[in-house]
Structures are given as structure tokens and as C-alpha cells.
Design a protein around this motif. Structure first.
Motif, PDB file in Angstrom:
ATOM      1  N   LEU A   1      -9.278  10.531   5.791  1.00  0.00           N
ATOM      2  CA  LEU A   1      -9.851   9.608   4.809  1.00  0.00           C
ATOM      3  C   LEU A   1      -9.357   9.890   3.400  1.00  0.00           C
ATOM      4  CD1 LEU A   1     -13.554   9.203   5.981  1.00  0.00           C
ATOM      5  CD2 LEU A   1     -11.707   7.526   6.099  1.00  0.00           C
TER       6      LEU A   1
ATOM      7  N   LEU B   1     -14.301   4.048  -1.386  1.00  0.00           N
ATOM      8  CA  LEU B   1     -13.435   3.256  -0.516  1.00  0.00           C
ATOM      9  C   LEU B   1     -13.870   1.794  -0.516  1.00  0.00           C
ATOM     10  CD1 LEU B   1     -13.053   5.692   2.517  1.00  0.00           C
ATOM     11  CD2 LEU B   1     -11.221   4.951   0.986  1.00  0.00           C
ATOM     12  N   ASP B   2     -15.167   1.569  -0.496  1.00  0.00           N
ATOM     13  CA  ASP B   2     -15.686   0.199  -0.507  1.00  0.00           C
ATOM     14  C   ASP B   2     -15.358  -0.499  -1.826  1.00  0.00           C
ATOM     15  OD1 ASP B   2     -17.388  -1.939   0.715  1.00  0.00           O
ATOM     16  OD2 ASP B   2     -18.617  -1.533  -1.049  1.00  0.00           O
TER      17      ASP B   2
ATOM     18  N   ARG C   1       0.814  -1.221   0.000  1.00  0.00           N
ATOM     19  CA  ARG C   1       0.000   0.000   0.000  1.00  0.00           C
ATOM     20  C   ARG C   1       0.848   1.272   0.000  1.00  0.00           C
ATOM     21  NH1 ARG C   1      -2.236   3.702  -1.250  1.00  0.00           N
ATOM     22  NH2 ARG C   1      -4.267   4.560  -0.612  1.00  0.00           N
TER      23      ARG C   1
ATOM     24  N   GLU D   1     -17.102   7.344   0.685  1.00  0.00           N
ATOM     25  CA  GLU D   1     -17.340   6.076   1.392  1.00  0.00           C
ATOM     26  C   GLU D   1     -17.579   4.937   0.407  1.00  0.00           C
ATOM     27  OE1 GLU D   1     -20.597   6.951   3.926  1.00  0.00           O
ATOM     28  OE2 GLU D   1     -19.443   8.195   5.310  1.00  0.00           O
TER      29      GLU D   1
ATOM     30  N   LEU E   1     -10.019   0.051  -0.090  1.00  0.00           N
ATOM     31  CA  LEU E   1      -8.976   0.816   0.584  1.00  0.00           C
ATOM     32  C   LEU E   1      -9.531   1.481   1.841  1.00  0.00           C
ATOM     33  CD1 LEU E   1      -7.386   2.627  -2.519  1.00  0.00           C
ATOM     34  CD2 LEU E   1      -6.551   0.560  -1.384  1.00  0.00           C
ATOM     35  N   ASP E   2      -8.628   1.924   2.707  1.00  0.00           N
ATOM     36  CA  ASP E   2      -9.073   2.643   3.908  1.00  0.00           C
ATOM     37  C   ASP E   2      -8.833   4.139   3.803  1.00  0.00           C
ATOM     38  OD1 ASP E   2      -6.335   2.774   4.121  1.00  0.00           O
ATOM     39  OD2 ASP E   2      -6.198   1.788   6.087  1.00  0.00           O
ATOM     40  N   ARG E   3      -8.245   4.569   2.687  1.00  0.00           N
ATOM     41  CA  ARG E   3      -8.060   6.002   2.446  1.00  0.00           C
ATOM     42  C   ARG E   3      -7.854   6.218   0.950  1.00  0.00           C
ATOM     43  NH1 ARG E   3      -2.927   4.244   3.641  1.00  0.00           N
ATOM     44  NH2 ARG E   3      -1.216   5.142   2.408  1.00  0.00           N
TER      45      ARG E   3
END
Length: 307
Positions: free
Chosen positions: A152, A113-114, A61, A110, A118-120
Motif C-alpha cells: 500500500l 488513499l481515498d 500513474r 486509508e 490512488l491505490d498506493r
């Protein structure tokens, strides 16, 4: 100067591609040293984001960046049919709804990201803010700034073909970056009048996209029928591209090589973002990026009134 991969083709831009073909595009880019990837919910109604996320899932990442966009929410629809009217060979499972509101921006991030897994998001851009500039600049941009503070998203800005609205963003807000598509190219440079000087003064990084002007500059010898914007290239632009190609040949280079190298010469431009139809095209573009034309080409084009 970095080379980025534009990922509209992962969303089946203009033609269908299998998951394997899409993955091969990303794999080829990675093998060529590309570590910056640009996508958007708009591209294939989320398909580009899903495929990009899957292709990057096994990569470290910290070694890559992803940019995506906000402004079009994807709303499920039971209409059926395909999405070719918007340029993508996918089933029309969703419809796009313009939404640059604070809630719309947060929901878009949001959902991205889904889809990406990823988380950011490294870079988040207002997508085509000219369609609702007041809301985009007064509500959408502050929403991105909030998300940046929350961690984010990283860098924030906008991506557009409209150099004027990008100029207003730079002058009235505090973006980190802008992506200008097709408006600072070998063929036309309206962004040079106001946008690029404003970015240079404010320290805003410029990502140059659409450098082939939708395909008109993508071949060594321009020909009738090549695209420009959303149709066939008009005769005057085709003739101009052909004259530029002739000068390029005289300097031992090609039109695509010059098209890639030209925007990279501006001090405000930090990356050139190129899409690709397949893995072979990725490798060709990377090779051209690594071997720019001789410096003498540019004054020769200026002398002929072509630049």
C-alpha cells in the motif's frame, strides 16, 4: 537530483485559492518536468490531498510519485469557524488528532488513499514525530513497515523540522527516506552535524524542504516583515540573509537561487521540495533549480563566515 512540489499551498496555506488556481500550480509543475509531489492530511484539513489527486487523475500513474504523511487524523467537528489558527484558509470542518498508533497510521493511509484517489502511496512519512517520538518510532514506524510489505506504500520514513528526532529514526529504525524541513538551508545547517552523516552512512535518501526558511530567503533582497518559522524574521537572521544576498549578487546570482542550490550539493540529498503560491512561482523556482550559482560562491560565503 530531483525537484519536487510541496503542496501545502493546495490546501490554502495562509490564503484562499480556487480549485482552478490550485490546479494551475500542479499543471505548471508538470510542464516544468516536476514529477514528485508532497502533501499531507494536515494541509487544509485534507484539501491539499483532494486537489492534488484531482490534478493528477489524468496523468500516467507510472510517471509521478506522491508522498503523504501520517500522525494527524482528521476527525469531523461541528465547531464551525476557520482553520487560520493552523495556517490554512479553509472551513474548520475537522479537527486534527495526534495518532501515531498502528491503527491510527493504517486509518490515516486509508483515508489519504481515498482523498487522493490512488491505490498506493509512493512515500509515507511520519509527520512531525517529535510531538510523540516514543509512539512514532516504536509503533508508527513499524505500522508503516507493515503497509510497505502489503504494497500500500512504497518508501517510508519521517518528515520534520526536528533534526534530532530524524537522527534517532535513522539510527534506531530502517527508514528509506527522511524529509528535513528548514534545518539544512543556506541560512542554518543543524542537520549537518548528525542527521546527514547518519543518512549518508545508512543509505537513507534525504528530501530537503523548507529551503527558503518560510520565506526569508525567497526574495532577491531580504526585507523586514518577511516570515521565519511562524512570525516575522528576527533582526539578526534578517541581517545575515541580507549579507548572503550581497555576496550572491557579487557572483551574478540571487539569494533564492542559492537557497535552492545549497542543499542539493550534499551527497545524501536526493531531492529539493519547493512549495509555490501560484503557477508563476513554480516556473521561477524551476528555472532557478535548473541554473545553479557558480561554484565559487560557496567558498566565498564560507570565508565570510556566512556558511
Amino acid at each position: 537530483m530531483r525537484l519536487g512540489l510541496g503542496c501545502a499551498q493546495l490546501g490554502n496555506l495562509y490564503q484562499a485559492r480556487t480549485d482552478e488556481q490550485a490546479r494551475a500550480i500542479v499543471d505548471a509543475a508538470w510542464a516544468c518536468g516536476v514529477r514528485d509531489f508532497d502533501t499531507a492530511p494536515h494541509y487544509g484539513l485534507g484539501l491539499s490531498e483532494r486537489r492534488l489527486g484531482a490534478a493528477l487523475a489524468d496523468r500516467p500513474r507510472a510517471e509521478f510519485t506522491v508522498s503523504t504523511k501520517v500522525g494527524r487524523l482528521l476527525v469531523p467537528t461541528g465547531e464551525g469557524g476557520d482553520d487560520l489558527a493552523d495556517g490554512f484558509a479553509v472551513a474548520r470542518t475537522h479537527r486534527r488528532v495526534w495518532d501515531f498508533s498502528r491503527d491510527g497510521v493504517r486509518r490515516s493511509i486509508e483515508e489519504s488513499l481515498d482523498r487522493l484517489g490512488l491505490d498506493r502511496i509512493d512515500t509515507a512519512l511520519l509527520h512531525d514525530p517529535e510531538f510523540d517520538p516514543e509512539t512514532a518510532l516504536r509503533h508508527g514506524f513499524p505500522a508503516l513497515a507493515e503497509l510497505r510489505e502489503e504494497g500500500l506504500v512504497g518508501a517510508i520514513g519521517a518528515g520534520s523540522k526536528d533534526a534530532l528526532v530524524l537522527s534517532k529514526l535513522v539510527e534506531e529504525c530502517t527508514p528509506d527516506t527522511v524529509m528535513v524541513a528548514g534545518r539544512y538551508t543556506l541560512l542554518e545547517q543543524p542537520a549537518a552535524r548528525r542527521l546527514l552523516p547518519a543518512c549518508a552512512e545508512a543509505g537513507v535518501a534525504v528530501l530537503a524542504a523548507g529551503v527558503f526558511n518560510s520565506g526569508l530567503l525567497a526574495e532577491d533582497v531580504p526585507r523586514a516583515g518577511l516570515p521565519y518559522e511562524y512570525g516575522a524574521a528576527p533582526p539578526d537572521l534578517l541581517a545575515r540573509a541580507f549579507r548572503i544576498a550581497e555576496v550572491c549578487a557579487g557572483f551574478g546570482t540571487t539569494l533564492p537561487a542559492a537557497a535552492i542550490a545549497f542543499p542539493a550539493r550534499h551527497p545524501a540529498v536526493t531531492a529539493v521540495v519547493l512549495g509555490a503560491d501560484d503557477a508563476a512561482q513554480v516556473r521561477r523556482n524551476a528555472a532557478l533549480f535548473a541554473a545553479p550559482p557558480p561554484d565559487a560562491l560557496w567558498p566565498a560565503l564560507e570565508e565570510r563566515g556566512l556558511l
